[in-house]
Design a protein around this motif. Structure first.
Motif, PDB file in Angstrom:
ATOM      1  N   THR A  59      43.253 -46.768  -2.594  1.00 39.89           N
ATOM      2  CA  THR A  59      42.339 -47.109  -1.513  1.00 39.89           C
ATOM      3  C   THR A  59      41.722 -45.827  -0.965  1.00 39.89           C
ATOM      4  N   ALA A  60      40.419 -45.842  -0.756  1.00 34.22           N
ATOM      5  CA  ALA A  60      39.735 -44.661  -0.229  1.00 34.22           C
ATOM      6  C   ALA A  60      40.340 -44.218   1.100  1.00 34.22           C
ATOM      7  N   HIS A  61      40.261 -42.920   1.354  1.00 33.06           N
ATOM      8  CA  HIS A  61      40.758 -42.366   2.612  1.00 33.06           C
ATOM      9  C   HIS A  61      39.994 -42.963   3.786  1.00 33.06           C
ATOM     10  N   ASN A  62      40.748 -43.301   4.823  1.00 25.25           N
ATOM     11  CA  ASN A  62      40.178 -43.764   6.075  1.00 25.25           C
ATOM     12  C   ASN A  62      40.967 -43.075   7.180  1.00 25.25           C
ATOM     13  N   PRO A  63      40.308 -42.408   8.109  1.00 23.99           N
ATOM     14  CA  PRO A  63      41.027 -41.666   9.152  1.00 23.99           C
ATOM     15  C   PRO A  63      41.981 -42.509   9.992  1.00 23.99           C
ATOM     16  N   SER A  64      41.800 -43.824  10.012  1.00 22.90           N
ATOM     17  CA  SER A  64      42.678 -44.675  10.833  1.00 22.90           C
ATOM     18  C   SER A  64      43.976 -45.053  10.117  1.00 22.90           C
ATOM     19  N   GLN A  65      44.109 -44.741   8.840  1.00 25.88           N
ATOM     20  CA  GLN A  65      45.338 -45.091   8.106  1.00 25.88           C
ATOM     21  C   GLN A  65      46.524 -44.326   8.696  1.00 25.88           C
ATOM     22  N   THR A  66      47.673 -44.976   8.725  1.00 30.71           N
ATOM     23  CA  THR A  66      48.875 -44.360   9.286  1.00 30.71           C
ATOM     24  C   THR A  66      49.980 -44.184   8.255  1.00 30.71           C
ATOM     25  N   ASP A  67      49.734 -44.613   7.014  1.00 32.33           N
ATOM     26  CA  ASP A  67      50.719 -44.466   5.947  1.00 32.33           C
ATOM     27  C   ASP A  67      49.977 -44.450   4.617  1.00 32.33           C
ATOM     28  N   LEU A  68      50.696 -44.076   3.566  1.00 35.94           N
ATOM     29  CA  LEU A  68      50.138 -44.170   2.227  1.00 35.94           C
ATOM     30  C   LEU A  68      49.859 -45.632   1.921  1.00 35.94           C
ATOM     31  N   GLN A  69      48.932 -45.884   1.029  1.00 30.79           N
ATOM     32  CA  GLN A  69      48.455 -47.236   0.798  1.00 30.79           C
ATOM     33  C   GLN A  69      49.064 -47.919  -0.421  1.00 30.79           C
ATOM     34  N   GLY A  70      49.769 -47.183  -1.260  1.00 26.12           N
ATOM     35  CA  GLY A  70      50.286 -47.743  -2.497  1.00 26.12           C
ATOM     36  C   GLY A  70      51.472 -48.668  -2.325  1.00 26.12           C
ATOM     37  N   THR A  71      51.759 -49.408  -3.391  1.00 18.05           N
ATOM     38  CA  THR A  71      52.946 -50.251  -3.450  1.00 18.05           C
ATOM     39  C   THR A  71      54.177 -49.388  -3.670  1.00 18.05           C
ATOM     40  N   ASN A  72      54.069 -48.441  -4.587  1.00 16.58           N
ATOM     41  CA  ASN A  72      55.136 -47.471  -4.837  1.00 16.58           C
ATOM     42  C   ASN A  72      54.825 -46.218  -4.046  1.00 16.58           C
ATOM     43  N   LYS A  73      55.776 -45.769  -3.235  1.00 21.61           N
ATOM     44  CA  LYS A  73      55.591 -44.548  -2.460  1.00 21.61           C
ATOM     45  C   LYS A  73      56.941 -43.984  -2.082  1.00 21.61           C
ATOM     46  N   LEU A  74      56.962 -42.664  -1.909  1.00 23.82           N
ATOM     47  CA  LEU A  74      58.205 -41.984  -1.555  1.00 23.82           C
ATOM     48  C   LEU A  74      57.885 -40.722  -0.772  1.00 23.82           C
ATOM     49  N   ARG A  75      58.687 -40.473   0.258  1.00 27.42           N
ATOM     50  CA  ARG A  75      58.588 -39.236   1.038  1.00 27.42           C
ATOM     51  C   ARG A  75      59.796 -38.353   0.744  1.00 27.42           C
ATOM     52  N   LYS A  76      59.548 -37.066   0.600  1.00 27.21           N
ATOM     53  CA  LYS A  76      60.622 -36.092   0.415  1.00 27.21           C
ATOM     54  C   LYS A  76      60.507 -35.029   1.503  1.00 27.21           C
ATOM     55  N   GLN A  77      61.665 -34.611   2.014  1.00 26.71           N
ATOM     56  CA  GLN A  77      61.667 -33.588   3.056  1.00 26.71           C
ATOM     57  C   GLN A  77      61.127 -32.274   2.511  1.00 26.71           C
ATOM     58  N   CYS A  78      60.455 -31.565   3.376  1.00 27.15           N
ATOM     59  CA  CYS A  78      59.872 -30.275   3.041  1.00 27.15           C
ATOM     60  C   CYS A  78      60.970 -29.311   2.573  1.00 27.15           C
ATOM     61  N   ASP A  79      60.654 -28.523   1.541  1.00 24.54           N
ATOM     62  CA  ASP A  79      61.603 -27.553   1.011  1.00 24.54           C
ATOM     63  C   ASP A  79      61.905 -26.460   2.030  1.00 24.54           C
ATOM     64  N   SER A  80      63.079 -25.849   1.890  1.00 23.21           N
ATOM     65  CA  SER A  80      63.471 -24.722   2.727  1.00 23.21           C
ATOM     66  C   SER A  80      62.438 -23.608   2.598  1.00 23.21           C
ATOM     67  N   GLY A  81      62.133 -22.965   3.699  1.00 21.19           N
ATOM     68  CA  GLY A  81      61.147 -21.891   3.696  1.00 21.19           C
ATOM     69  C   GLY A  81      59.734 -22.357   3.999  1.00 21.19           C
ATOM     70  N   TYR A  82      59.549 -23.659   4.110  1.00 20.39           N
ATOM     71  CA  TYR A  82      58.245 -24.230   4.442  1.00 20.39           C
ATOM     72  C   TYR A  82      58.372 -24.998   5.750  1.00 20.39           C
ATOM     73  N   PRO A  83      57.310 -25.163   6.485  1.00 19.17           N
ATOM     74  CA  PRO A  83      55.946 -24.755   6.199  1.00 19.17           C
ATOM     75  C   PRO A  83      55.756 -23.259   6.415  1.00 19.17           C
ATOM     76  N   THR A  84      54.670 -22.768   5.832  1.00 19.68           N
ATOM     77  CA  THR A  84      54.246 -21.391   6.071  1.00 19.68           C
ATOM     78  C   THR A  84      52.826 -21.429   6.612  1.00 19.68           C
ATOM     79  N   ARG A  85      52.452 -20.332   7.248  1.00 18.49           N
ATOM     80  CA  ARG A  85      51.089 -20.218   7.757  1.00 18.49           C
ATOM     81  C   ARG A  85      50.580 -18.826   7.459  1.00 18.49           C
ATOM     82  N   SER A  86      49.406 -18.748   6.875  1.00 18.35           N
ATOM     83  CA  SER A  86      48.719 -17.488   6.635  1.00 18.35           C
ATOM     84  C   SER A  86      47.301 -17.654   7.150  1.00 18.35           C
TER      85      SER A  86
END
Length: 126
Positions: free
Chosen positions: A38-65
């Motif tokens: 599904t095309a991006h829409n700024p009002s979406q609050t979650d991924l749109q797929g049937t299959n989806k998975l979230r993984k925690q950010c790796d150690s050392g991230y986030p970074t900012r430059s």
């Protein structure tokens, strides 16, 4: 990277010191992938797929430059084995707030492979 409507509200809260959102720290940030096209829409609050998975950010991230924020998450051999068509940045393992969402074909992850998703957000002014 397209931002969500909630991102605008998070930035406004951050500017005035309000506590309206969880910060996108290593402990709170999750990168999500899904098979939604599904095309991006700024009002979406979650991924749109049937299959989806979230993984925690790796150690050392986030970074900012300068004006670039980078997050990274590792998807192991048994994680998210489907066609990756969308990705997003979240501040919770489920629910929470989605900062941004990108729709594109990343390829199909199969069992036995490890993929690392690196997500960069460049903030700019005009």
């Amino acid at each position: 990277m397209p931002l969500q409507t909630l991102a605008r509200e998070m930035f406004a809260d951050a500017i005035i010191g309000a506590a309206g959102f969880n910060k996108f720290t290593q402990a709170n940030t999750y990168l999500g992938v899904g098979d939604g096209t599904t095309a991006h829409n700024p009002s979406q609050t979650d991924l749109q797929g049937t299959n989806k998975l979230r993984k925690q950010c790796d150690s050392g991230y986030p970074t900012r430059s300068a004006n670039v924020v980078t997050w990274s998450a590792t998807f192991g051999v048994n994680d998210a084995n489907f066609a990756w068509q969308e990705a997003g940045v979240f501040n919770a393992a489920s629910g929470g707030q989605m900062l941004c969402r990108k729709v594109q074909s990343f390829g199909t992850k199969t069992s036995g492979t490890v993929w690392i998703l690196t997500y960069q957000l460049t903030l700019s002014v005009s």
